[in-house]
Design a protein around this motif. Structure first.
Motif, mmCIF file in Angstrom:
data_model
loop_
_atom_site.group_PDB
_atom_site.id
_atom_site.type_symbol
_atom_site.label_atom_id
_atom_site.label_comp_id
_atom_site.label_asym_id
_atom_site.label_seq_id
_atom_site.Cartn_x
_atom_site.Cartn_y
_atom_site.Cartn_z
ATOM 1 N N GLU A 69 22.655 -11.013 -4.629
ATOM 2 C CA GLU A 69 22.270 -10.885 -6.033
ATOM 3 C C GLU A 69 22.792 -12.093 -6.815
ATOM 4 O OE1 GLU A 69 23.269 -7.081 -7.711
ATOM 5 O OE2 GLU A 69 22.741 -6.017 -5.866
ATOM 6 N N LEU A 70 24.021 -12.487 -6.503
ATOM 7 C CA LEU A 70 24.644 -13.666 -7.105
ATOM 8 C C LEU A 70 25.091 -14.611 -6.009
ATOM 9 C CD1 LEU A 70 26.987 -11.933 -9.720
ATOM 10 C CD2 LEU A 70 24.918 -13.224 -10.258
ATOM 11 N N ASP A 71 25.203 -15.881 -6.342
ATOM 12 C CA ASP A 71 25.773 -16.845 -5.408
ATOM 13 C C ASP A 71 27.288 -16.666 -5.441
ATOM 14 O OD1 ASP A 71 26.697 -18.946 -3.949
ATOM 15 O OD2 ASP A 71 25.723 -20.511 -5.124
ATOM 16 N N MET A 72 27.783 -15.762 -4.587
ATOM 17 C CA MET A 72 29.202 -15.418 -4.608
ATOM 18 C C MET A 72 30.078 -16.544 -4.065
ATOM 19 S SD MET A 72 28.778 -12.465 -5.921
ATOM 20 C CE MET A 72 30.465 -11.894 -5.923
ATOM 21 N N ASP A 73 29.468 -17.573 -3.526
ATOM 22 C CA ASP A 73 30.198 -18.716 -2.978
ATOM 23 C C ASP A 73 30.392 -19.818 -4.020
ATOM 24 O OD1 ASP A 73 31.504 -19.766 -0.704
ATOM 25 O OD2 ASP A 73 29.835 -21.137 -0.353
ATOM 26 N N ASP A 74 29.846 -19.611 -5.200
ATOM 27 C CA ASP A 74 29.930 -20.594 -6.277
ATOM 28 C C ASP A 74 31.359 -20.615 -6.829
ATOM 29 O OD1 ASP A 74 29.744 -22.155 -8.529
ATOM 30 O OD2 ASP A 74 27.960 -21.157 -9.334
ATOM 31 N N LYS A 75 31.999 -21.761 -6.746
ATOM 32 C CA LYS A 75 33.407 -21.874 -7.165
ATOM 33 C C LYS A 75 33.591 -21.638 -8.668
ATOM 34 C CE LYS A 75 34.955 -23.072 -3.065
ATOM 35 N NZ LYS A 75 33.688 -22.943 -2.314
ATOM 36 N N MET A 79 34.943 -18.304 -13.578
ATOM 37 C CA MET A 79 34.966 -18.807 -14.944
ATOM 38 C C MET A 79 33.742 -18.343 -15.726
ATOM 39 S SD MET A 79 37.742 -20.327 -15.564
ATOM 40 C CE MET A 79 37.262 -21.041 -17.130
ATOM 41 N N GLN A 80 32.587 -18.310 -15.057
ATOM 42 C CA GLN A 80 31.368 -17.830 -15.701
ATOM 43 C C GLN A 80 31.503 -16.359 -16.084
ATOM 44 O OE1 GLN A 80 27.752 -18.755 -13.486
ATOM 45 N NE2 GLN A 80 28.760 -20.526 -12.575
ATOM 46 N N MET A 81 32.095 -15.571 -15.199
ATOM 47 C CA MET A 81 32.280 -14.159 -15.470
ATOM 48 C C MET A 81 33.195 -13.948 -16.674
ATOM 49 S SD MET A 81 33.801 -11.191 -12.979
ATOM 50 C CE MET A 81 35.465 -11.848 -13.065
ATOM 51 N N LEU A 82 34.306 -14.663 -16.719
ATOM 52 C CA LEU A 82 35.253 -14.546 -17.825
ATOM 53 C C LEU A 82 34.607 -14.927 -19.153
ATOM 54 C CD1 LEU A 82 38.446 -16.037 -16.134
ATOM 55 C CD2 LEU A 82 38.045 -13.639 -16.728
ATOM 56 N N LYS A 83 33.711 -15.899 -19.104
ATOM 57 C CA LYS A 83 33.035 -16.396 -20.307
ATOM 58 C C LYS A 83 32.160 -15.329 -20.947
ATOM 59 C CE LYS A 83 29.885 -20.102 -21.760
ATOM 60 N NZ LYS A 83 29.074 -21.260 -21.299
ATOM 61 N N GLU A 163 19.992 -14.281 -8.988
ATOM 62 C CA GLU A 163 20.142 -14.389 -10.437
ATOM 63 C C GLU A 163 21.479 -15.051 -10.754
ATOM 64 O OE1 GLU A 163 19.577 -10.359 -11.612
ATOM 65 O OE2 GLU A 163 21.509 -9.678 -10.848
ATOM 66 N N LYS A 164 21.644 -15.466 -11.990
ATOM 67 C CA LYS A 164 22.867 -16.132 -12.420
ATOM 68 C C LYS A 164 23.834 -15.108 -13.017
ATOM 69 C CE LYS A 164 20.404 -20.419 -13.516
ATOM 70 N NZ LYS A 164 20.899 -21.136 -12.333
ATOM 71 N N GLU A 166 25.357 -15.239 -15.796
ATOM 72 C CA GLU A 166 25.020 -15.025 -17.209
ATOM 73 C C GLU A 166 23.945 -13.957 -17.359
ATOM 74 O OE1 GLU A 166 23.360 -17.509 -21.098
ATOM 75 O OE2 GLU A 166 23.634 -18.520 -19.175
ATOM 76 N N ASP A 167 22.926 -13.996 -16.501
ATOM 77 C CA ASP A 167 21.845 -13.005 -16.567
ATOM 78 C C ASP A 167 22.360 -11.620 -16.235
ATOM 79 O OD1 ASP A 167 20.032 -15.025 -17.168
ATOM 80 O OD2 ASP A 167 19.680 -15.457 -15.050
ATOM 81 N N GLN A 168 23.208 -11.544 -15.217
ATOM 82 C CA GLN A 168 23.718 -10.242 -14.811
ATOM 83 C C GLN A 168 24.635 -9.644 -15.875
ATOM 84 O OE1 GLN A 168 26.317 -9.046 -11.121
ATOM 85 N NE2 GLN A 168 24.202 -9.298 -10.460
ATOM 86 N N MET A 169 25.443 -10.482 -16.500
ATOM 87 C CA MET A 169 26.356 -9.979 -17.530
ATOM 88 C C MET A 169 25.608 -9.534 -18.783
ATOM 89 S SD MET A 169 29.363 -10.047 -16.204
ATOM 90 C CE MET A 169 30.648 -10.131 -17.423
ATOM 91 N N LYS A 170 24.416 -10.103 -19.004
ATOM 92 C CA LYS A 170 23.610 -9.687 -20.155
ATOM 93 C C LYS A 170 23.127 -8.244 -20.014
ATOM 94 C CE LYS A 170 21.889 -14.182 -21.729
ATOM 95 N NZ LYS A 170 20.700 -15.069 -21.841
#
Length: 284
Positions: A69-75, A79-83, A163-164, A166-170
């Motif tokens: 669902e997400l690129d869980m390997d993205d370093k 930070m994106q999640m916290l944002k 998906e990104k 940001e999209d999932q957190m929306k």
């Protein structure tokens, strides 16, 4: 990293297919226009046993990349999640609940997370709920997505996302914050008892590979976030994924791992791919 799996995991309508789906987590995608098949796999984001069976390992071996669902390997994922954790417009949990209700949640979180509700006052309440998921397990936390990633890394293949972050957190912004706060309060009042019962049922259905049963369970859940928001949590996301899946499988054989509740139903990924002319069949 654990919370990334939890949040991705809990973003997983009544079954609309007249033909009942077979009980399987692994599905082969094929068509005359594809030189090699791709595979679709239903995951569970928290479990006591994330071991992959021989068919799944073979499917990973026969494909050339992994999509979750997400690129869980993205370093940069953490930070994106916290944002995107905070509620919009300065909304706070302490204003969504009465002072008495907020104290109930505060005492509950201190007991179960050793942290005050004040720490999470600006967080989307459902995200706080996901952080409690390990408490529902009577074992060490394991994730199927993590196991899929381990195999893919050994094979030195790419890991990508449908998906990104940001999209999932929306998604958490589309579900009323008040509803999320009320469900967190309900959890606190019950001290996780109802959640533990539901989670045991979900684990059993998953072990039985009953993807239609998982979807029905979501629909019948006492949790309004899941039972009243399936268009947001599942259906709209499924529809967004289909063009990506189709474009991808035309380029190279790919293994897709998404929450098992996304597979079944009239608006599930299996049926949506079939509507587009693809053969999607259970791998036994």
């Amino acid at each position: 990293m654990k919370h990334l799996f939890l949040i991705a995991g809990l973003l997983t309508s009544l079954v609309g297919n007249s033909q009942e789906l077979e009980k399987s987590l692994l599905w082969r995608i094929s068509s005359n226009e594809l030189q090699e098949p791709s595979y679709l796999y239903g995951t569970i984001h928290a479990t006591c046993d994330a071991k992959l069976d021989e068919n799944t390992l073979k499917a990973l071996d026969d494909t050339q990349q992994l999509f979750l669902e997400l690129d869980m390997d993205d370093k940069s994922m953490q930070m994106q999640m916290l944002k995107h954790m905070k509620m919009n417009d300065g909304t706070k949990l302490s204003t969504l609940l009465t002072a008495e209700e907020f104290k109930i949640v505060d005492d509950f979180l201190k007991k179960n997370m050793n942290m005050s509700a004040k720490t999470f006052d600006t967080f989307k309440p459902f995200i706080v709920s996901t952080m409690l998921l390990p408490k529902l397990l009577d074992c060490e936390f394991q994730s199927v997505e993590s196991e899929l990633m381990k195999v893919t890394k050994i094979q030195e293949e790419e890991i990508l996302g449908l998906e990104k972050m940001e999209d999932q957190m929306k998604v958490f912004d589309a579900i009323p914050y008040k509803t999320q706060a009320e469900e967190l309060l309900k959890t606190a009042k019950g001290d996780l008892s109802n959640e533990k019962d539901e989670f045991k049922k979900m684990i059993l259905l998953y072990e039985q590979k009953d993807i239609e049963g998982l979807l029905i369970m979501m629909n019948d859940s006492d949790n309004k976030i899941t039972s009243e928001n399936q268009d947001i949590l599942l259906n709209s996301r499924n529809k967004n994924w289909i063009p990506i899946i189709i474009e991808t499988i035309k380029e190279k054989p790919t293994f897709f791992g998404v929450g098992a509740a996304h597979l079944a139903g009239e608006e599930g990924v299996i049926n949506l791919l079939r509507v587009q002319g693809y053969t999607v069949e259970a791998v036994k």
